[in-house]
Enzyme design. Structure first.
Site, PDB file in Angstrom:
ATOM      1  N   GLU A 156       0.825  -1.223   0.000  1.00  0.00           N
ATOM      2  CA  GLU A 156       0.000   0.000   0.000  1.00  0.00           C
ATOM      3  C   GLU A 156       0.857   1.269   0.000  1.00  0.00           C
ATOM      4  O   GLU A 156       0.751   2.081   0.910  1.00  0.00           O
ATOM      5  CB  GLU A 156      -0.862   0.050   1.266  1.00  0.00           C
ATOM      6  N   PRO A 157       1.692   1.461  -0.977  1.00  0.00           N
ATOM      7  CA  PRO A 157       2.548   2.646  -0.958  1.00  0.00           C
ATOM      8  C   PRO A 157       1.776   3.919  -1.315  1.00  0.00           C
ATOM      9  O   PRO A 157       0.910   3.883  -2.195  1.00  0.00           O
ATOM     10  CB  PRO A 157       3.571   2.338  -2.059  1.00  0.00           C
ATOM     11  N   GLY A 158       2.077   4.977  -0.633  1.00  0.00           N
ATOM     12  CA  GLY A 158       1.487   6.271  -0.972  1.00  0.00           C
ATOM     13  C   GLY A 158       2.602   7.221  -1.361  1.00  0.00           C
ATOM     14  O   GLY A 158       2.855   7.488  -2.536  1.00  0.00           O
ATOM     15  N   ARG A 159       3.315   7.680  -0.324  1.00  0.00           N
ATOM     16  CA  ARG A 159       4.348   8.703  -0.505  1.00  0.00           C
ATOM     17  C   ARG A 159       5.390   8.332  -1.558  1.00  0.00           C
ATOM     18  O   ARG A 159       5.821   9.191  -2.330  1.00  0.00           O
ATOM     19  CB  ARG A 159       5.042   8.911   0.847  1.00  0.00           C
ATOM     20  N   ARG A 206       2.541  20.103   6.319  1.00  0.00           N
ATOM     21  CA  ARG A 206       3.602  19.232   6.846  1.00  0.00           C
ATOM     22  C   ARG A 206       4.679  19.984   7.653  1.00  0.00           C
ATOM     23  O   ARG A 206       5.051  19.532   8.723  1.00  0.00           O
ATOM     24  CB  ARG A 206       4.245  18.412   5.723  1.00  0.00           C
ATOM     25  N   TYR A 259       4.637  18.630  11.422  1.00  0.00           N
ATOM     26  CA  TYR A 259       5.685  17.661  11.767  1.00  0.00           C
ATOM     27  C   TYR A 259       7.081  18.283  11.766  1.00  0.00           C
ATOM     28  O   TYR A 259       8.067  17.547  11.800  1.00  0.00           O
ATOM     29  CB  TYR A 259       5.730  16.524  10.736  1.00  0.00           C
ATOM     30  N   CYS A 275      -2.594  33.656   9.913  1.00  0.00           N
ATOM     31  CA  CYS A 275      -2.318  34.351  11.170  1.00  0.00           C
ATOM     32  C   CYS A 275      -1.979  33.371  12.292  1.00  0.00           C
ATOM     33  O   CYS A 275      -2.761  33.179  13.223  1.00  0.00           O
ATOM     34  CB  CYS A 275      -3.506  35.222  11.536  1.00  0.00           C
ATOM     35  N   GLU A 276      -0.865  32.724  12.169  1.00  0.00           N
ATOM     36  CA  GLU A 276      -0.364  31.798  13.196  1.00  0.00           C
ATOM     37  C   GLU A 276       1.155  31.848  13.138  1.00  0.00           C
ATOM     38  O   GLU A 276       1.726  31.819  12.042  1.00  0.00           O
ATOM     39  CB  GLU A 276      -0.774  30.354  12.887  1.00  0.00           C
ATOM     40  N   TYR A 299       0.561  13.971   0.701  1.00  0.00           N
ATOM     41  CA  TYR A 299       0.087  14.643   1.917  1.00  0.00           C
ATOM     42  C   TYR A 299       0.244  16.159   1.804  1.00  0.00           C
ATOM     43  O   TYR A 299       0.541  16.847   2.778  1.00  0.00           O
ATOM     44  CB  TYR A 299       0.812  14.088   3.159  1.00  0.00           C
TER      45      TYR A 299
HETATM   46  N1  LLP Z   1      -1.618   2.108   4.433  1.00  0.00           N
HETATM   47  C1  LLP Z   1      -2.157   2.607   5.551  1.00  0.00           C
HETATM   48  C2  LLP Z   1      -3.093   1.782   6.321  1.00  0.00           C
HETATM   49  C3  LLP Z   1      -1.840   3.906   5.964  1.00  0.00           C
HETATM   50  O1  LLP Z   1      -2.385   4.391   7.073  1.00  0.00           O
HETATM   51  C4  LLP Z   1      -0.942   4.679   5.194  1.00  0.00           C
HETATM   52  C5  LLP Z   1      -0.584   6.038   5.614  1.00  0.00           C
HETATM   53  C6  LLP Z   1      -0.399   4.119   4.021  1.00  0.00           C
HETATM   54  C7  LLP Z   1      -0.761   2.830   3.674  1.00  0.00           C
HETATM   55  C8  LLP Z   1       0.533   4.867   3.113  1.00  0.00           C
HETATM   56  O2  LLP Z   1       1.711   5.187   3.746  1.00  0.00           O
HETATM   57  P1  LLP Z   1       2.920   5.835   2.911  1.00  0.00           P
HETATM   58  O3  LLP Z   1       3.396   4.808   1.904  1.00  0.00           O
HETATM   59  O4  LLP Z   1       2.416   7.045   2.237  1.00  0.00           O
HETATM   60  O5  LLP Z   1       3.954   6.139   3.936  1.00  0.00           O
HETATM   61  N2  LLP Z   1       0.438  12.855   6.787  1.00  0.00           N
HETATM   62  C9  LLP Z   1       1.682  12.195   7.063  1.00  0.00           C
HETATM   63  C10 LLP Z   1       1.686  10.737   6.659  1.00  0.00           C
HETATM   64  C11 LLP Z   1       0.548   9.946   7.279  1.00  0.00           C
HETATM   65  C12 LLP Z   1       0.505   8.515   6.803  1.00  0.00           C
HETATM   66  C13 LLP Z   1      -0.793   7.892   7.182  1.00  0.00           C
HETATM   67  N3  LLP Z   1      -0.956   6.577   6.719  1.00  0.00           N
HETATM   68  C14 LLP Z   1       2.811  12.979   6.397  1.00  0.00           C
HETATM   69  O6  LLP Z   1       2.533  13.998   5.772  1.00  0.00           O
HETATM   70  O7  LLP Z   1       3.974  12.618   6.523  1.00  0.00           O
END
Ligand code: LLP
Length: 418
Positions: A270-273, A309, A313, A342-343, A371
C-alpha cells in the site's frame, strides 16, 4: 529521480516550464508530473515482479482524480480509508477487486457502500468493527473478505505522529485478540477471514522495521497454525526530502523478498508517498520580503492551509527559485519562508539559506506530491489553489482553483437571523 529539472536556469516539469504554467494558473498551485508518478509505481512493480503483488496506491497521500486515474490505468489497486475515498476510487474507474479498505473508524454506511461496491478486502482494526461488518454483510447477503490488521509493536525511526506500528497506538489488533478472532471464525459466517495486514508507519528509510514486523506476523501464523491466504505489508517507504538516503524499491524488495518467498501468501502493498511524494511540487509566489532586526522573511502566497507538513511535523521541504537565473548565487541570505496565515506556526521553511528573492518571484516547494493537497484546508478562508498535471509537453488543470463561492458552499443563515 523525478521530472522536475532545471533547463536553461528554468525549473521545468517534464517538458513544460513551470513559469509558463504560472502565467496561466494563479499561484499557489500544486503541480504533478505524470511520468514521475508512473515511473515510481513501475519501479515498485518491477522490484517485486517475482511475486506479482497487488500494489494498492494509498489514496490519502494524493486523491486527485487524475492521479488516481493515471495509476488505475496502469492496473494499480487503491488503498482507501473512508467512504469519500471509495467515491473517488469509483469515479477513477478503479476495479473493486483491487481495493483494500483500512481505518479504525469505518461507519456503518461506509461499510455498506464498500460491500455493495464489491471491494477486495476490509482491513479490520477492532473486534467491534468485525462484528459490524459481519452484521452488514449478513443483511446484504454477501460474503466479504477480511484481513486482520495486526499491531506488531515495532518502532520505526520516523516522526512519532506517523509511526503506527507501536503497541500504544490506536491502530490494528494485538496478536492475542487476532488469535481469538481466528479461533472463532465460525461466529462470522458472512466473512472470509483470510488475510493479515500491517502498516507500521510512514517515511521509513530502511527495511529493518519491515523485516521485524513481517517476521513477527509470520511466526504468529506458524505458532498458532493459522491458515491465511493474503499478507498486506502496508505502505511506509520513505523518500528524499533533505539529505536522507532512503531504501530504493530494489533494496526494499531485496531485503524482504526472501522472507516473503518462504511463505505461499499472496502479497499486497500500500505505498502512498513513494509514488506521489516526488511527483508533485507546490508553486508559490513571494508577496513581500521583510527584514527585521531579528530575522528575514519571505512572505509567500501559500501557507499551512496549503501545505501543513512543515507546521505539523516540522517537516523539511526543499525550496528552490523557479527561475534560478534571476539570482546571483553569491547573494545568499538566511530566511524564513512564511505564509499569510495568522499563526506563528505558519511557515514552509525556517532558517533556510536561499538566494535573495524579491516580491513577485516564483518558488517551488519540492516533494509536495504526497500529503500536500490532501491535507490542505480553507483556514483563514483561503480558497485552495489549483492542481495541475503535466503529461509530456502539455499541462492540464486537474482541479480548478477554488472561488470564494466554494468557501461558503453548504452554509446558510437561518431565517431567525435574517
Ligand atoms: N496504508 C495505511 C493503512 C496507511 O495508514 C498509510 C498512511 C499508508 C498505507 C501509506 O503510507 P505511505 O506509503 O504514504 O507512507 N500525513 C503524514 C503521513 C501519514 C501517513 C498515514 N498513513 C505525512 O505527511 O507525513
Amino acid at each position: 529521480m523525478h521530472e522536475f529539472k532545471f533547463i536553461d536556469n528554468e525549473l521545468c516539469c517534464e517538458r513544460v516550464r513551470v513559469s509558463d504554467i504560472a502565467k496561466n494558473v494563479d499561484t499557489p498551485f500544486y503541480l504533478y508530473s505524470h511520468k514521475t508518478l508512473i515511473d515510481h509505481y513501475m519501479k515498485l512493480k518491477a522490484a517485486f515482479r517475482s511475486i506479482k503483488p497487488l500494489i494498492c496506491f494509498s489514496v490519502k497521500s494524493n486523491s486527485n482524480l487524475a492521479v488516481l486515474r493515471a495509476l488505475v490505468k496502469k492496473d494499480a489497486g487503491l488503498d482507501i480509508v473512508s467512504g469519500g475515498e471509495l467515491y473517488r476510487a469509483s469515479l477513477a474507474g478503479a476495479n473493486p477487486k483491487r481495493i483494500v479498505y483500512a481505518g479504525v473508524g469505518k461507519k456503518q454506511g461506509e461499510i455498506r457502500d464498500a460491500i455493495k461496491f464489491g471491494i477486495h478486502f476490509f482491513n479490520v482494526e477492532s473486534e467491534e468493527e468485525i462484528r459490524a461488518i459481519q452484521g452488514i454483510a449478513r443483511e446484504l447477503n454477501k460474503k466479504v473478505n477480511v484481513a486482520i490488521r495486526i499491531n506488531p509493536d515495532v518502532i520505526p525511526k520516523t516522526h512519532s505522529h506517523i509511526a503506527t506500528g507501536k503497541g500504544d497506538t490506536k491502530f490494528g489488533l494485538d496478536f492475542e485478540t487476532a488469535h481469538k478472532i481466528f479461533n472463532s471464525r465460525w461466529q462470522y459466517p458472512n466473512l472470509d477471514i483470510k488475510g493479515l495486514h500491517i502498516h507500521i508507519g510512514s517515511q521509513i528509510l530502511d527495511a529493518r522495521p519491515f523485516q521485524e514486523a513481517i517476521g513477527k506476523v509470520l511466526s504468529f501464523l506458524k505458532q498458532n497454525h493459522i491458515e491465511a491466504e493474503y499478507l498486506n505489508i502496508g505502505g511506509g517507504l520513505g523518500i528524499v526530502y533533505a539529505m536522507e538516503h532512503p531504501q530504493t524499491a530494489d533494496h526494499f524488495a531485496k531485503n524482504i523478498l526472501p522472507i516473503l518467498k518462504k511463505t505461499r501468501l499472496k502479497i499486497i502493498l500500500e505505498p502512498g508517498r513513494f509514488i506521489s511524494g516526488p511527483s508533485g511540487i507546490l508553486v508559490t509566489r513571494v508577496i513581500y520580503t521583510k527584514r527585521t532586526p531579528r530575522r528575514n522573511f519571505l512572505i509567500v502566497d501559500s501557507g499551512m492551509n496549503d501545505l501543513l507538513r512543515p507546521s505539523l511535523y516540522a517537516a523539511y521541504h526543499k525550496i528552490v527559485p523557479v527561475k534560478s537565473a534571476e539570482y546571483d548565487s553569491s547573494d545568499l541570505e538566511r530566511v524564513d519562508v512564511v505564509g499569510p496565515i495568522c499563526e506563528t506556526g505558519d511557515f514552509l521553511a525556517k532558517d533556510r539559506l536561499l538566494s535573495q528573492a524579491k516580491s513577485g518571484d516564483l518558488l517551488a516547494v519540492m516533494g509536495a506530491g504526497a500529503y500536500g493537497f490532501t491535507m490542505s484546508s480553507n483556514y483563514n478562508s483561503r480558497p485552495r489553489g489549483a492542481e495541475v498535471m503535466v503529461i509530456g509537453a502539455r499541462f492540464h488543470i486537474v482541479r480548478r482553483r477554488e472561488a470564494y463561492k466554494d468557501l461558503v458552499r453548504g452554509e446558510t443563515i437561518p431565517k431567525a437571523l435574517r
